[in-house]
Design a protein around this motif. Sequence first.
Motif, short mmCIF file in Angstrom:
data_model
loop_
_atom_site.label_atom_id
_atom_site.label_comp_id
_atom_site.label_asym_id
_atom_site.label_seq_id
_atom_site.Cartn_x
_atom_site.Cartn_y
_atom_site.Cartn_z
N ASP A 1 0.70 -1.30 0.04
CA ASP A 1 0.17 0.21 -0.24
C ASP A 1 0.75 0.75 -0.18
N SER A 2 2.18 1.01 0.12
CA SER A 2 2.95 2.46 0.96
C SER A 2 3.45 3.01 -0.34
N GLY A 3 4.02 2.04 -1.41
CA GLY A 3 4.51 1.83 -2.63
C GLY A 3 3.11 3.34 -3.46
N ARG A 4 3.94 4.18 -3.52
CA ARG A 4 3.94 5.42 -4.64
C ARG A 4 5.03 5.83 -5.32
N ALA A 5 5.05 6.47 -6.34
CA ALA A 5 6.81 7.26 -7.34
C ALA A 5 5.64 7.80 -7.99
N ASP A 6 6.51 8.92 -8.38
CA ASP A 6 5.56 10.19 -9.67
C ASP A 6 6.87 9.85 -10.57
N ALA A 7 8.23 8.59 -10.64
CA ALA A 7 8.15 8.46 -11.84
C ALA A 7 9.37 7.37 -11.36
N VAL A 8 9.15 6.22 -12.62
CA VAL A 8 10.22 4.74 -12.26
C VAL A 8 11.31 4.80 -13.18
N LEU A 9 12.14 4.91 -12.55
CA LEU A 9 13.46 4.19 -13.72
C LEU A 9 14.14 2.74 -13.21
N LEU A 10 14.18 1.91 -13.87
CA LEU A 10 14.74 0.68 -14.39
C LEU A 10 16.03 0.58 -15.27
N ALA B 1 10.96 -2.06 -24.43
CA ALA B 1 10.12 -1.20 -23.58
C ALA B 1 8.42 -1.09 -23.70
N ARG B 2 9.08 -0.21 -24.46
CA ARG B 2 7.38 0.51 -24.96
C ARG B 2 6.58 -0.32 -24.84
N ASP B 3 6.89 -1.65 -25.73
CA ASP B 3 5.53 -2.24 -25.33
C ASP B 3 4.70 -2.66 -23.71
N ALA B 4 5.83 -2.22 -23.16
CA ALA B 4 5.47 -3.00 -21.68
C ALA B 4 4.90 -1.24 -20.74
N GLY B 5 5.35 -0.86 -21.53
CA GLY B 5 4.09 0.50 -20.79
C GLY B 5 5.70 2.24 -20.67
N ALA B 6 6.79 1.62 -21.27
CA ALA B 6 7.48 2.79 -21.07
C ALA B 6 7.87 3.72 -21.52
N ARG B 7 8.10 5.20 -21.04
CA ARG B 7 7.49 6.04 -21.91
C ARG B 7 9.44 6.47 -22.76
N GLN B 8 10.68 6.20 -22.10
CA GLN B 8 11.48 6.81 -22.14
C GLN B 8 12.55 5.69 -22.65
N VAL B 9 14.17 5.40 -22.94
CA VAL B 9 15.04 4.83 -22.78
C VAL B 9 16.49 5.29 -23.16
#
Length: 129
Positions: A47-56, A98-106
């Motif tokens: 429940d505590s997981g929240r982020a404004d952006a994610v980098l992988l 990456a884009r197919d999985a939902g990423a916006r940028q590489v």
Amino acid sequence: MSQAFRIAFADDDPDQGFLLSSVLRCRGFEVLPFSSGEDLLGWAERDSGRADAVLLDNDMPGRDGVECCRVLSTLPAFAGVPIAFVTGSTAPELRSRARDAGARQVIDKDETMLERLVLWLDESLSGPR
């Protein structure tokens, strides 16, 4: 920045994690580093997981970046959260996967990585999502 945006990232390379954490904190971001995709997903699914952006990073043992991105994209708390890959992978199919999985940028891990990363974050977090 009046609000400290929260950036979560997963990278199994401790040096890369330290570099990203340092740069992002200096830019005023709140940083949540994870050393694996499993750790990031465990946090995100609570429940505590929240982020404004994610980098992988993509190349991690266990769940790689593409799998993490797919899972994050299904979580209601991460709907609309911008996700980018920051990777040293040279696999030609990574960008489309990456884009197919939902990423916006590489973003490639190269000499311009930090500049492009900060620019992408500023653009992604400055307007409505």
